[in-house]
Design an enzyme around this catalytic site. Sequence first.
Site, PDB file in Angstrom:
ATOM      1  N   GLY A  21       0.839  -1.191   0.000  1.00 12.47           N
ATOM      2  CA  GLY A  21       0.000   0.000   0.000  1.00 12.47           C
ATOM      3  C   GLY A  21       0.875   1.241   0.000  1.00 12.47           C
ATOM      4  O   GLY A  21       2.093   1.146   0.124  1.00 12.47           O
ATOM      5  N   LYS A  22       0.286   2.366  -0.145  1.00 10.01           N
ATOM      6  CA  LYS A  22       1.033   3.627  -0.071  1.00 10.01           C
ATOM      7  C   LYS A  22       0.046   4.751   0.152  1.00 10.01           C
ATOM      8  O   LYS A  22      -1.140   4.635  -0.210  1.00 10.01           O
ATOM      9  CB  LYS A  22       1.781   3.867  -1.386  1.00 10.01           C
ATOM     10  CG  LYS A  22       2.978   4.792  -1.245  1.00 10.01           C
ATOM     11  CD  LYS A  22       4.189   4.044  -0.719  1.00 10.01           C
ATOM     12  CE  LYS A  22       5.398   4.926  -0.572  1.00 10.01           C
ATOM     13  NZ  LYS A  22       6.567   4.132  -0.171  1.00 10.01           N
ATOM     14  N   GLY A  23       0.536   5.857   0.724  1.00  9.66           N
ATOM     15  CA  GLY A  23      -0.334   6.997   0.932  1.00  9.66           C
ATOM     16  C   GLY A  23       0.436   8.279   0.740  1.00  9.66           C
ATOM     17  O   GLY A  23       1.662   8.273   0.643  1.00  9.66           O
TER      18      GLY A  23
END
Length: 435
Positions: free
Chosen positions: A118-120
């Site tokens: 994931g990444k944000g």
Amino acid sequence: MATDVVEKSGSAGEPAEFNMLANARAYFEAAADRLGLNQNIKDILQRTERELMVNIPVNMDDGSVQVFEGYRVQHNSARGPYKGGIRYHPQVSMDEVRALAALMTWKCSVADIPYGGGKGGITCEPADLSTRELEQLTRNFVRAIRPIIGPRTDIPAPDVNTNATVMAWIVDEYSSLEGQAVPEIVTGKPILMGGSLGRREATGYGVARTALEVLSLLGRSPEATTVAVQGFGNVGSWAAERLYRAGCKIIAISDVSGGYFNPEGFDIDDVMRYQETSPRGLLQGYPDCSQKITNEELLSLEVNMLIPAALENQLHSGNAGEVKAEIIVEGANGPTTLLADKILYERGTIIVPDILANAGGVTVSYFEWVQNLYGFAWEFDDVINKMDSKMVTNLKNVWEMSQDEDISLREAAFTIAIKRVVESMKLRNSGYTAM
Ligand code: NAD
């Protein structure tokens, strides 16, 4: 389509070759073809499982209200909860976050830790925000993405322009919302709040341990190895320190102030002491250096091993032909473009790819999460020994495939990573078995 997503990303005006995300996609495609994946599975993996875009209002110090865009993207969870950092940068966009989330899936898989990717990120210039504004932005972002994050679903971490302090705010906000202490919601926390010993050194130490294992596989001794390290920051300095302690001769180092050359080899302990008190932690003015060089010159030095540990796209088609190092261990993310990778591979240069070599950081992040879940605090040596053991096993697996199939270490790393994810998808869902 994911293709459009990746091709549009990257700074305007930069050479197409420098589109790190397009490069990563090309590695995915090549490995997927080698594995004979059919289009259905490729279609799933080229997309993300979930994407959230949020608008985050912040009361600014001047009394105005500014609304920032934030993102959390969850690429694949076949191997476990999503894992990936949160970056604060003006160029953060949904496209960039999507591609970085996919890279996290491959990194966690090749590192063999039970996480998906994931990444944000938040599109902002953190240097223009006061500490109070940054804290409010972070807390409001946590409230906005709370429905999709959690210690068993999606565990953020620091990335570009976010650090242990930002993680502490996230823990505090998330814990207040839950009404209980949830330190395991993020990794990369301050040690006092459940952060892990060894996390600071982990990425650099993992790079060094991998480098030493490559020397061993080649039957070389550290004492007979000269090394150049580009970028004496968190990753580069700890990699240099460990290699120095193992007997390697570090003859060139650099940072944003330029490169420093000493054919006798630097005393890395002394360099680190100097850096602790120098303005902005830079090497500028370091006295025990026989020659000042440029960062570009450092890359083409006559050395056995080169460790790019600063920025992306440092080795490109314009300078790959000048590189003399026989071994490159990628500390930074994406330091070698696809074109440079081909040039170097054809010349016989051994490149240990980023997703393998710099996975020590996410591996110790995983250990931090495990310690939090069990309420343990492991000793420093315990953490580093556990990480070393994983790094060595992972390198050996990738090395073996690269030898057996006569492919580069990068191709082997992507192939192993994608294969594990696809096998997990098939185990979870019989509908995928025929694919
Ligand atoms: P850092 O900010 O601590 O260090 C970066 C270093 O690069 C500094 O010494 C800086 O002066 C130098 N630098 C900046 N611009 C430069 C230039 N133009 N030429 C030469 N040197 C330059 O960052 P870091 O955490 O060490 O990260 C370095 C790289 O490693 C990044 O690509 C990062 O994404 C990657 N990485 C970091 C971690 C981690 O745990 N820190 C984990 C995986 C990957």
